[in-house]
Design a protein around this motif. Structure first.
Motif, PDB file in Angstrom:
ATOM      1  N   GLY A   2       0.879  -1.194  -0.276  1.00 54.68           N
ATOM      2  CA  GLY A   2      -0.195  -0.041  -0.027  1.00 54.68           C
ATOM      3  C   GLY A   2       0.857   1.177  -0.012  1.00 54.68           C
ATOM      4  O   GLY A   2       0.314   2.092  -0.792  1.00 54.68           O
ATOM      5  N   ASP A  22       2.329   1.797  -3.381  1.00 59.45           N
ATOM      6  CA  ASP A  22       1.305   2.187  -4.580  1.00 59.45           C
ATOM      7  C   ASP A  22       0.917   3.320  -4.299  1.00 59.45           C
ATOM      8  O   ASP A  22       0.668   4.310  -5.365  1.00 59.45           O
ATOM      9  CB  ASP A  22      -0.143   1.151  -4.351  1.00 59.45           C
ATOM     10  N   HIS A  62      -8.505   7.976  -5.037  1.00 61.36           N
ATOM     11  CA  HIS A  62      -7.834   6.832  -5.325  1.00 61.36           C
ATOM     12  C   HIS A  62      -7.938   6.175  -3.793  1.00 61.36           C
ATOM     13  O   HIS A  62      -6.920   6.663  -3.259  1.00 61.36           O
ATOM     14  CB  HIS A  62      -6.771   6.904  -6.118  1.00 61.36           C
ATOM     15  N   SER A  63      -8.628   5.119  -3.428  1.00 65.87           N
ATOM     16  CA  SER A  63      -8.691   4.689  -1.999  1.00 65.87           C
ATOM     17  C   SER A  63      -7.827   3.204  -2.002  1.00 65.87           C
ATOM     18  O   SER A  63      -7.723   2.680  -0.908  1.00 65.87           O
ATOM     19  CB  SER A  63      -9.989   4.671  -1.443  1.00 65.87           C
ATOM     20  N   ARG A  64      -7.467   2.972  -2.875  1.00 68.20           N
ATOM     21  CA  ARG A  64      -6.849   1.441  -2.825  1.00 68.20           C
ATOM     22  C   ARG A  64      -5.495   1.262  -2.114  1.00 68.20           C
ATOM     23  O   ARG A  64      -5.710   0.520  -1.424  1.00 68.20           O
ATOM     24  CB  ARG A  64      -6.603   1.147  -4.556  1.00 68.20           C
ATOM     25  N   THR A 124      -6.725   1.418   1.328  1.00 65.16           N
ATOM     26  CA  THR A 124      -7.276   0.437   2.085  1.00 65.16           C
ATOM     27  C   THR A 124      -6.180  -0.891   2.134  1.00 65.16           C
ATOM     28  O   THR A 124      -6.321  -1.358   3.395  1.00 65.16           O
ATOM     29  CB  THR A 124      -8.366   0.019   1.233  1.00 65.16           C
TER      30      THR A 124
END
Length: 85
Positions: free
Chosen positions: A27, A30, A54-56, A59
């Motif tokens: 994370g 990214d 962009h919440s990926r 998370t």
């Protein structure tokens, strides 16, 4: 608690910590890659306004932290049971 039971819980806790650390660092990588690509663009609107969201990456970091905490709680339970049991 018998030794095989505590061994299983120890292995599960270790797996949770290891997988959680891997997900957390993925994370972070990214998120860094995402912001690096946004800052290299000529249109800075997306970077300044954080749109689209962009919440990926967020998370992944949150899920990794939760997994690490669950693994540490498991290891703490095993340590307590081995100490006082």
């Amino acid at each position: 608690m018998t030794y095989p039971d505590s061994l299983i819980l120890t292995v599960m806790g270790g797996v949770f910590v290891a997988v959680g650390a891997g997900i957390f660092f993925k994370g972070k990588i990214d998120a860094k890659r995402e912001y690096d690509t946004l800052t290299s663009r000529t249109d800075m609107k997306e970077f300044i306004e954080h749109s689209p969201e962009h919440s990926r990456a967020g998370t992944f970091k949150l899920g990794g932290m939760i997994s690490i905490i669950v693994g540490l709680v498991m290891l703490g339970i095993v340590g307590g049971l081995r100490l006082w049991g």
